[in-house]
Design an enzyme around this catalytic site. Structure first.
Site, PDB file in Angstrom:
ATOM      1  N   HIS A  49       0.833  -1.198   0.000  1.00 30.93           N
ATOM      2  CA  HIS A  49       0.000   0.000   0.000  1.00 30.93           C
ATOM      3  C   HIS A  49       0.876   1.259   0.000  1.00 30.93           C
ATOM      4  O   HIS A  49       2.080   1.184   0.252  1.00 30.93           O
ATOM      5  CB  HIS A  49      -0.970   0.000   1.192  1.00 30.93           C
TER       6      HIS A  49
HETATM    7  P1  TYD Z   1      -2.545  -4.149   7.434  1.00 33.63           P
HETATM    8  O1  TYD Z   1      -2.809  -2.766   6.900  1.00 33.63           O
HETATM    9  O2  TYD Z   1      -3.050  -5.310   6.663  1.00 33.63           O
HETATM   10  O3  TYD Z   1      -0.990  -4.340   7.667  1.00 33.63           O
HETATM   11  P2  TYD Z   1       0.204  -4.013   6.630  1.00 33.63           P
HETATM   12  O4  TYD Z   1       0.773  -2.691   7.089  1.00 33.63           O
HETATM   13  O5  TYD Z   1       1.186  -5.106   6.733  1.00 33.63           O
HETATM   14  O6  TYD Z   1      -0.404  -3.867   5.269  1.00 33.63           O
HETATM   15  O7  TYD Z   1      -3.097  -4.202   8.919  1.00 33.63           O
HETATM   16  C1  TYD Z   1      -3.453  -5.413   9.566  1.00 33.63           C
HETATM   17  C2  TYD Z   1      -4.684  -5.196  10.423  1.00 33.63           C
HETATM   18  O8  TYD Z   1      -4.416  -4.300  11.496  1.00 33.63           O
HETATM   19  C3  TYD Z   1      -5.844  -4.618   9.638  1.00 33.63           C
HETATM   20  O9  TYD Z   1      -7.018  -5.288  10.064  1.00 33.63           O
HETATM   21  C4  TYD Z   1      -5.914  -3.185  10.081  1.00 33.63           C
HETATM   22  C5  TYD Z   1      -5.349  -3.220  11.476  1.00 33.63           C
HETATM   23  N1  TYD Z   1      -4.628  -2.011  11.874  1.00 33.63           N
HETATM   24  C6  TYD Z   1      -5.151  -1.203  12.862  1.00 33.63           C
HETATM   25  O10 TYD Z   1      -6.236  -1.462  13.412  1.00 33.63           O
HETATM   26  N2  TYD Z   1      -4.460  -0.088  13.239  1.00 33.63           N
HETATM   27  C7  TYD Z   1      -3.271   0.236  12.679  1.00 33.63           C
HETATM   28  O11 TYD Z   1      -2.657   1.253  13.070  1.00 33.63           O
HETATM   29  C8  TYD Z   1      -2.732  -0.606  11.632  1.00 33.63           C
HETATM   30  C9  TYD Z   1      -1.425  -0.281  10.954  1.00 33.63           C
HETATM   31  C10 TYD Z   1      -3.454  -1.721  11.268  1.00 33.63           C
END
Ligand code: TYD
Length: 140
Positions: A49
């Site tokens: 992302h």
């Molecule tokens: P995700 O965005 O998939 O992680 P990556 O950065 O590896 O792409 O996040 C994993 C899960 O955690 C998703 O359900 C969203 C949640 N999340 C939060 O609730 N708060 C946060 O600050 C972050 C970064 C993720």
């Protein structure tokens, strides 16, 4: 590409090491959120992302991992393996994280609260967004 490696000051003595991070000093933004990634399964690649507004500093405080970065123009791979080294990533940069060692803990300091509407999770959409933004920068 608006990224940089920041070497934090280490306060070391015979007892061991300590790194202190303060917003608007070592960290070039106000820290509104902290999260960390650990217990990563083998061969996992995550991230995929970019953010429209958010800036981040990534610190692999234990173990190692690799960060793939793409600003729509150039790509880079950065290995994080030192707890005193921070990778600053500006907004508008696509990132993927992989090659996590078994003991890896990736600490992230972020300039914004969690906001799903700040994410671009589709690569084609990201490329269109970054072209549009570069075009607007040139027009200024
Ligand atoms: P995700 O965005 O998939 O992680 P990556 O950065 O590896 O792409 O996040 C994993 C899960 O955690 C998703 O359900 C969203 C949640 N999340 C939060 O609730 N708060 C946060 O600050 C972050 C970064 C993720």
């Amino acid at each position: 590409m608006n990224i940089k490696i920041i070497n934090f000051q280490q306060h070391g003595d015979e007892r061991g090491m300590l790194v202190a991070l303060e917003e608007a000093k070592e960290i070039p933004f106000n820290i509104r959120r902290v999260y960390y990634i650990y217990g990563t399964a083998p061969n996992v690649r995550r991230g995929y992302h970019a953010h429209k507004k958010l800036e981040q500093i990534l610190i692999c405080i234990s173990g190692s991992c690799t960060i793939y970065l793409d600003d729509g123009n150039i790509t880079k791979e950065i290995i994080l393996q030192e707890p005193y080294e921070g990778l600053y990533i500006s907004n508008g940069i696509w990132r993927e994280m992989y090659d996590f060692s078994e003991n890896a803990v990736l600490l992230v300091l972020a300039s914004e609260l969690y906001d799903e509407s700040d994410y671009i999770r589709d690569y084609q959409e990201y490329i269109a967004y970054s072209r549009q933004n570069n075009y607007m920068e040139k027009e200024k």
